[in-house]
Write an enzyme that holds these catalytic residues in place. Structure first.
Site, PDB file in Angstrom:
ATOM      1  N   SER A  88       0.823  -1.220   0.000  1.00 39.95           N
ATOM      2  CA  SER A  88       0.000   0.000   0.000  1.00 39.95           C
ATOM      3  C   SER A  88       0.858   1.271   0.000  1.00 39.95           C
ATOM      4  O   SER A  88       1.571   1.547   0.968  1.00 39.95           O
ATOM      5  CB  SER A  88      -0.901  -0.014   1.246  1.00 39.95           C
ATOM      6  OG  SER A  88      -1.368   1.280   1.525  1.00 39.95           O
TER       7      SER A  88
HETATM    8  N1  LIG Z   1      -7.078   8.243   1.272  1.00 36.60           N
HETATM    9  C1  LIG Z   1      -6.546   7.085   1.949  1.00 36.60           C
HETATM   10  C2  LIG Z   1      -6.581   5.905   0.999  1.00 36.60           C
HETATM   11  C3  LIG Z   1      -6.198   4.610   1.712  1.00 36.60           C
HETATM   12  C4  LIG Z   1      -6.438   3.384   0.824  1.00 36.60           C
HETATM   13  O1  LIG Z   1      -7.114   3.437  -0.225  1.00 36.60           O
HETATM   14  N2  LIG Z   1      -5.901   2.252   1.294  1.00 36.60           N
HETATM   15  C5  LIG Z   1      -6.089   0.998   0.571  1.00 36.60           C
HETATM   16  C6  LIG Z   1      -4.759   0.272   0.435  1.00 36.60           C
HETATM   17  S1  LIG Z   1      -3.672   1.140  -0.653  1.00 36.60           S
HETATM   18  C7  LIG Z   1      -7.002   0.102   1.385  1.00 36.60           C
HETATM   19  O2  LIG Z   1      -6.859   0.002   2.577  1.00 36.60           O
HETATM   20  N3  LIG Z   1      -7.936  -0.575   0.709  1.00 36.60           N
HETATM   21  C8  LIG Z   1      -8.807  -1.534   1.305  1.00 36.60           C
HETATM   22  C9  LIG Z   1     -10.256  -1.248   1.082  1.00 36.60           C
HETATM   23  O3  LIG Z   1     -10.598  -0.145   0.588  1.00 36.60           O
HETATM   24  O4  LIG Z   1     -11.074  -2.099   1.408  1.00 36.60           O
HETATM   25  C10 LIG Z   1      -5.126   7.365   2.450  1.00 36.60           C
HETATM   26  O5  LIG Z   1      -4.423   8.161   1.808  1.00 36.60           O
HETATM   27  O6  LIG Z   1      -4.740   6.828   3.492  1.00 36.60           O
END
Ligand SMILES: N[C@@H](CCC(=O)N[C@@H](CS)C(=O)NCC(=O)O)C(=O)O
Length: 242
Positions: free
Chosen positions: A35
């Site tokens: 991530s």
């Molecule tokens: N705007 C957030 C985005 C975080 C994000 O999209 N994280 C992803 C991994 S890169 C996640 O946890 N995805 C799992 C999901 O949405 O279920 C940040 O910058 O922290």
């Protein structure tokens, strides 16, 4: 999809390389190496010399949907930090909080209204413009069938071009000093680079900045945090692409 089978093993190997032990003022970070936002949070903690405890949330395995994690972040996203009971999600907010709380001065997130606002704008550009385009293209290939999509690839390249223009003649993403905007940017650019799709040298401002930033972060653990995680994502992308 073959690459997905390797991900849990790669992650165990990767996480085991973090050997910091629990101590007073240790900050929990909910993390997964693939991530980019999570890597930018961990990289910032390491730049600031903070003690941390990694709590792995294996996203490809769907662990973000576990009820215990949903209680921590109802949006089921990483990164999240827990600093002595203060729980915070979203990488942009986390980076600002870490600098405001623990940096010896404000250079990584300037208090000056204009340079501070530019720093925030660049962070939001990465977080709300480049990162979603990367997710759409690269994560789309990894998790949804592997077919290449030149239109999505082009959209991501537009973001690369904008970043190149923002850097311009400056040394850093938000001007003449390194800030957390550089950390969030390189966590994403390294992932784009690891896809092998783009010739980043064709963007000279960005390329020189990329080299400079890798160097600046190397003693804080650039390879261990950003490079390895980006390569993991890049490998998964390359293996899935058809
Ligand atoms: N705007 C957030 C985005 C975080 C994000 O999209 N994280 C992803 C991994 S890169 C996640 O946890 N995805 C799992 C999901 O949405 O279920 C940040 O910058 O922290």
């Amino acid at each position: 999809m073959r690459a997905l089978h390797l991900i849990p093993l790669l992650c165990i190997l990767y996480i085991s390389s973090f050997s910091e032990t629990m101590a007073e003022n240790t900050i929990d970070i909910y993390y997964f190496p693939m991530s980019p936002p999570a890597r930018s949070a961990l990289m910032t903690m390491k730049v600031l010399g903070l003690k941390y405890n990694i709590k792995t949330v294996n996203i490809p395995e769907g662990e973000q949907m576990n009820p215990d994690f949903i209680k921590i972040n109802p949006l089921h996203q990483i990164p999240v930090i827990n600093d002595g009971g203060f729980i915070l999600s979203d990488s942009v907010a986390i980076l600002k909080y870490l600098v405001d709380s623990y940096a010896k001065d404000d250079s990584l997130f300037p208090k000056d209204p204009k340079t501070g606002a530019i720093t925030l704008q660049r962070m939001l550009f990465i977080s709300t413009y480049m990162f979603p385009r990367m997710g759409d293209y690269m994560a789309g290939v990894i998790f949804h069938g592997g077919a290449d999509d030149p239109e999505k690839a082009k959209k991501l390249e537009e973001a690369i071009s904008h970043l190149n223009n923002y850097i311009g003649d400056n040394h850093w993403v938000a001007g003449d000093k390194m800030t957390v905007a550089d950390i969030i940017a390189i966590a994403n650019v390294a992932t784009v680079d690891a896809s092998g799709v783009y010739d980043l040298k064709a963007y000279p401002n960005l390329w020189q900045w990329y080299e400079r930033t890798k160097e600046a972060l190397s003693s804080a653990g650039y390879e261990e945090v950003i490079q390895k995680g980006a390569e993991m994502f890049g490998q998964a992308f390359k293996s899935a692409l058809h």
